[in-house]
Design an enzyme around this catalytic site. Structure first.
Site, PDB file in Angstrom:
ATOM      1  N   ASP A  34       5.033  -8.552  -9.348  1.00 53.84           N
ATOM      2  CA  ASP A  34       4.100  -7.723  -8.603  1.00 53.84           C
ATOM      3  C   ASP A  34       4.175  -8.090  -7.120  1.00 53.84           C
ATOM      4  O   ASP A  34       4.188  -9.282  -6.759  1.00 53.84           O
ATOM      5  CB  ASP A  34       2.693  -7.981  -9.151  1.00 53.84           C
ATOM      6  CG  ASP A  34       1.624  -7.186  -8.444  1.00 53.84           C
ATOM      7  OD1 ASP A  34       1.599  -5.962  -8.615  1.00 53.84           O
ATOM      8  OD2 ASP A  34       0.809  -7.801  -7.722  1.00 53.84           O
ATOM      9  N   GLU A  74       8.386  -5.469  -7.055  1.00 51.54           N
ATOM     10  CA  GLU A  74       7.966  -4.517  -6.032  1.00 51.54           C
ATOM     11  C   GLU A  74       8.341  -5.073  -4.666  1.00 51.54           C
ATOM     12  O   GLU A  74       7.843  -6.118  -4.261  1.00 51.54           O
ATOM     13  CB  GLU A  74       6.458  -4.295  -6.117  1.00 51.54           C
ATOM     14  CG  GLU A  74       6.018  -3.593  -7.392  1.00 51.54           C
ATOM     15  CD  GLU A  74       4.519  -3.395  -7.439  1.00 51.54           C
ATOM     16  OE1 GLU A  74       4.089  -2.248  -7.647  1.00 51.54           O
ATOM     17  OE2 GLU A  74       3.772  -4.383  -7.272  1.00 51.54           O
TER      18      GLU A  74
END
Length: 933
Positions: free
Chosen positions: A533, A563
């Site tokens: 993340d 990400e």
């Protein structure tokens, strides 16, 4: 890293040992008082209040030798000093002399250039403005570790000693220089069972004054013993070795530490290296990985894991299904009630959900990626509540969301991006959260079951922030080493650009915690891949070190994706070279690409209001079927621009792939614009993750509801859904799908379902409904859109029926079979893609409604097709292309299209190719593949 000379190190060690003895003498708590603290309902006790509120921490201890104080300068006669007190009695008031000072260090301004490593690490201080650089002499450097364990302030004074300015210190740079080398070499931290006979406890707390170990027999029993830990002044570790295997017992620490503005505090805290916990993370559990209680039956048989692993030889072989543990089974009536929403649901081989996953695996799915399954702070592990939602409420009613949100803080659902303990499994998914061994064994059973189904297992990990910092109830790291683990701003406040309390993986011990944690998950739970993340909030160098370590721990390559969004206080490399989209070239680490996602869906994830409906994409009507909100239809050039972005995505987003663009010139993909960024941004296809939806934002079905003309039929909506999935399936790189894309999953138009309960996150493995029109989504993120959402939710013609869901399910499996059938759709290198892939129907004269490409398989080892071509037509109408480049080819439809059970009859029924001329007729809203043997 600035090194310390042996003589200086010796002096530092001696002074640190003396200060430890002094603090031990200062501590007057009796054994009975300490045991009471171990069992107290209060997690913190102020032993000595601070004499003043904490000032902002605007100065930086870059190393033991150098400090920087942005925004300050010295006039003649002014001076700067460090003021210290072990007891916290310093009082500073502007215009008066400081009081309660126990030690004082005069600092000299320094004009010397910074050592290169410090200049790089602290380059971001340039954004905070010019200031004072201050130097400590050798003797004072030796005193610094002692001073860092108490109250420490930096003041500027006039010639008379009156305070002109005061600041706290940000100390991670100095702490890393003093301790990180030795701490990093100290091996495993936490509670470690050695050779089955000893248990060693190690806690890194270099600024603590005292640390005690509270030991418990069970998760609720009173403290059995309290042990004083010994401080190692080289590493900053507090440690104790006990001659017993304590596996299955529980423990906590009492950490006596200076907390700025609060005082000398005794924090009762769990272990940041906890491997398991009691319910609601109250106590850490000692874990011996050899303990039979932690081993599921057959755990030592690794054949299923090896077979699942063999399906992925390179990153581009990965086909990922992103799944939430609770979503998977909470509504599955074929799972025993006690196991619904739990790890053990995956062990029910005959359940509807597991049959679904096995069918996907047989079609070509390789990985299931689990949304957060580490210990998280946002779900009560005991006594969570299930909202009573009125089933009979209208499809556009706000009643359902009101019922869900009334219980949201105490219900059983959250995505889980709220890390509490990074290395322990989440307890709410276990059969008994209070028994720490259960969550370990049942997590392993889940992994085992997925491997037996032929699927590798990935984890979504969240090391970029914690659920809390400071003295918060869910804070762990900051209550052990205040101000170290979190990333701070110019004032010493915790940065929150990630949504929550940012961590600082540029700090060496935070990086160690992350790397140790990921390696543990790979080694002890056989996790095959990891999704990070907000990975761009972490340094590239740390991620590369992690890659090496996790591969070694697993004994095989472990794929890392994440990400790579570039934003916040670290944006554009402000603090370090990020693990971001544009900074990971050559690393082999993959990032999600928003380029093709946005081109397909339309607009961007940040759209609001009417723009969400007006900004159509290639997939749902841009320029060819405008919805009623569009007004003036988009120009043809907008559709061509989107088509070119999709071609870049289909080519793996490679920087140097060349494409004939709609404007005319042949450009490298990095020369094609995506806003202010290059459309092509990776060096190798394994560095890009292709997707059209995931847990964030609206599902693909829902975004198409918002953007397609409202009168689009159910059958056509299913075709648009399949076409979107085909964009990912046919793209070079890693293929990533949101669970439920294959059953037209809806969240009733919710744009952010992280805390929207089971109601808005449901999956139906019986394939009867997709849950569209189950009420207006939660108001917090959606209320401004209600005027546009309500009419759509109320429309009975939108939600698919069982027939459309089954068609999409089977069509998706056909796509997976096609991708799995040929290496040509998952080429392993940029060189192969440049050599073999060419797009058809490109340039200024293109028909942007159809994406077409040909891939040459000649000379490619183990490739069954000499050539492959694919076509994706987004128009509702058939499109005719004249493609002389393929004239003379002996193409036939892919065997999957010709199979008796093929889901979509259009390719076989309506596709036409005139081989002599290269004229093709591509059916409307169809994705198809041709092959040449």
């Amino acid at each position: 890293m600035t090194s310390l000379s042996p003589s200086r190190l010796g002096l530092i060690l001696a002074l640190n040992l003396l200060s430890s003895a002094a603090w031990a003498a200062m501590a007057s708590a009796s054994p009975a008082e300490l045991r009471a603290a171990c069992d107290s309902a209060d997690s913190a006790t102020v032993l000595q209040p601070a004499a003043m509120a904490a000032p902002e921490a605007r100065a930086f201890a870059m190393s033991p030798a150098l400090l920087q104080w942005p925004g300050q300068s010295l006039a003649p006669g002014e001076r700067v000093a460090l003021l210290a007190s072990a007891r916290g009695g310093v009082q500073v008031k502007a215009g008066a002399a400081a009081q309660g000072v126990e030690q004082r260090i005069e600092l000299a301004p320094s004009e010397a250039p910074l050592p290169p490593e410090l200049a790089q690490r602290f380059k971001y201080l340039e954004f905070f403005g010019p200031g004072l650089r201050l130097a400590l002499n050798a003797a004072d450097q030796a005193r610094l570790p002692q001073l860092l364990r108490g109250e420490l302030l930096l003041v500027k004074e006039d010639a008379a000693g009156q305070v002109l300015a005061v600041t706290g210190l940000q100390t991670p740079g100095a702490l890393d220089a003093l301790y990180a080398d030795a701490a990093g070499a100290a091996g495993e931290l936490g509670a470690v069972v050695k050779r089955g006979r000893q248990t060693e406890f190690k806690l890194w707390a270099p600024t603590a004054q005292q640390v005690f170990l509270c030991r418990y027999v069970g998760p609720e029993s009173p403290a059995q013993a309290v042990e004083a830990l010994a401080f190692d002044p080289r590493s900053g570790l507090w440690q104790q070795r006990l001659t017993a295997n304590l596996s299955g017992s529980y423990y906590r620490y009492l950490v006596e530490v200076w907390v700025p503005g609060l005082g000398r505090v005794r924090n009762r805290v769990t272990d940041p290296y906890s491997l398991s916990l009691s319910a609601d993370s109250a106590r850490s559990m000692v874990v011996d990985w050899a303990d039979p209680r932690l081993q599921p039956a057959g755990w030592h048989d690794r054949r299923a894991h090896r077979q699942a692993s063999a399906r992925v030889r390179q990153s581009t072989d990965m086909v990922i299904y992103e799944l939430h543990v609770r979503d998977f089974s909470i509504g599955d009536a074929s799972v025993p009630p006690a196991q619904r929403g739990k790890y053990l649901a995956f062990t029910q081989a005959g359940s509807q959900g597991m049959r679904h996953l096995r069918a996907l695996a047989q079609a070509g799915l390789t990985d299931v990626h689990l949304l957060p399954v580490f210990d998280l702070a946002s779900v009560p592990e005991q006594g969570c509540r299930t909202p009573l939602v009125p089933e009979s409420a209208a499809p556009d009613s706000p009643t359902q969301q009101a019922a869900v949100m009334k219980e949201a803080a105490q219900d059983c659902f959250n995505w889980g991006y709220d890390p509490w303990h990074y290395s322990a499994p989440e307890g709410s998914y276990a059969s008994d959260a209070q028994r720490g061994e259960r969550r370990i064994r049942e997590f392993r059973q889940m992994v085992q079951a997925l491997h037996r189904a032929g699927l590798r297992v990935g984890m979504d990990v969240v090391y970029n922030h914690t659920a809390a910092s400071g003295q918060g109830r869910h804070s762990v790291l900051d209550r052990i080493v205040p101000g170290y683990y979190q990333r701070l701003d110019a004032k010493g406040q915790v940065e929150r650009s990630t949504c929550c309390d940012n961590t600082a993986t540029e700090q060496r011990m935070m990086a160690k915690l992350m790397i140790d944690s990921v390696a543990m998950w790979a080694r002890e739970y056989r996790i095959d891949s990891f999704r990070f993340d907000l990975m761009a909030h972490q340094p590239r160098a740390v991620m590369e070190a992690l890659q090496q370590r996790v591969n070694a721990a697993a004994g095989q390559p472990v794929q890392l994706i994440g990400e790579g969004w570039n934003f916040g206080e670290v944006a554009n490399g402000a603090r370090f070279v990020q693990a971001s989209q544009l900074s990971l070239n050559g690393s082999g680490i993959g990032t999600f690409s928003d380029r093709a996602r946005d081109a397909a869906r339309g607009g961007s994830a940040g759209d609001n209001g009417l723009d969400v409906l007006k900004n159509q994409g290639w997939l749902n009507g841009l320029g060819y079927t405008p919805n009623r909100h569009v007004g003036t239809p988009a120009a043809a050039t907008q559709l061509m621009s989107s088509a070119d972005l999709l071609r870049v995505g289909l080519a793996g987003s490679l920087r140097d792939f060349e494409l004939d663009t709609w404007r005319g010139p042949r450009l490298r993909a990095e020369q094609i614009a995506y806003g202010d960024q290059p459309a092509g941004y990776v060096s190798e296809p394994g560095e890009v993750v292709n997707y059209v939806d995931n847990h964030d934002n609206q599902t693909l079905f829902d975004i198409n509801v918002l953007k397609l003309p409202q009168d689009t039929s159910r059958a056509e909506r299913a075709r648009v859904q399949l076409l979107g999935a085909a964009l990912t399936a046919f793209s070079q790189g890693v293929a990533y799908f949101h669970a439920g894309i294959d059953v037209m999953r809806s969240k009733s138009l919710d744009r952010n379902s992280y805390d929207s309960g089971d109601w808005f996150n449901r999956l139906d493995w019986s394939y009867q409904r997709n849950f569209f029109g189950t009420g207006l989504p939660p108001a917090a993120d959606n209320q401004a859109m209600y005027p546009w959402l309500a009419p759509l939710l109320a429309d009975p013609g939108i939600a698919p029926g069982p027939a459309e869901i089954a068609w999409m399910r089977d069509g998706f499996r056909d796509l997976l079979k096609i991708r799995a059938s040929s290496r040509l759709l998952r080429l392993s290198s940029a060189a192969e893609i440049r050599q073999r892939l060419r797009f058809l129907n490109t340039g200024p004269s293109q028909n942007p409604l159809v994406l077409a490409a040909e891939i040459d398989g000649q000379g490619l080892k183990d490739e069954g097709f000499a050539r492959l071509a694919y076509f994706l037509n987004t128009s509702p109408e058939a499109q005719v292309l004249q493609l002389p480049e393929i004239a003379g080819r002996r193409y036939a439809l892919h065997p999957v299209h010709l199979a008796p059970g093929a889901a979509d009859p259009r390719p076989k029924r309506e596709f036409a190719l005139d081989a002599a001329s290269g004229r093709v007729n591509v059916p409307g809203r169809t994705a198809l593949v041709l092959v040449e043997r």
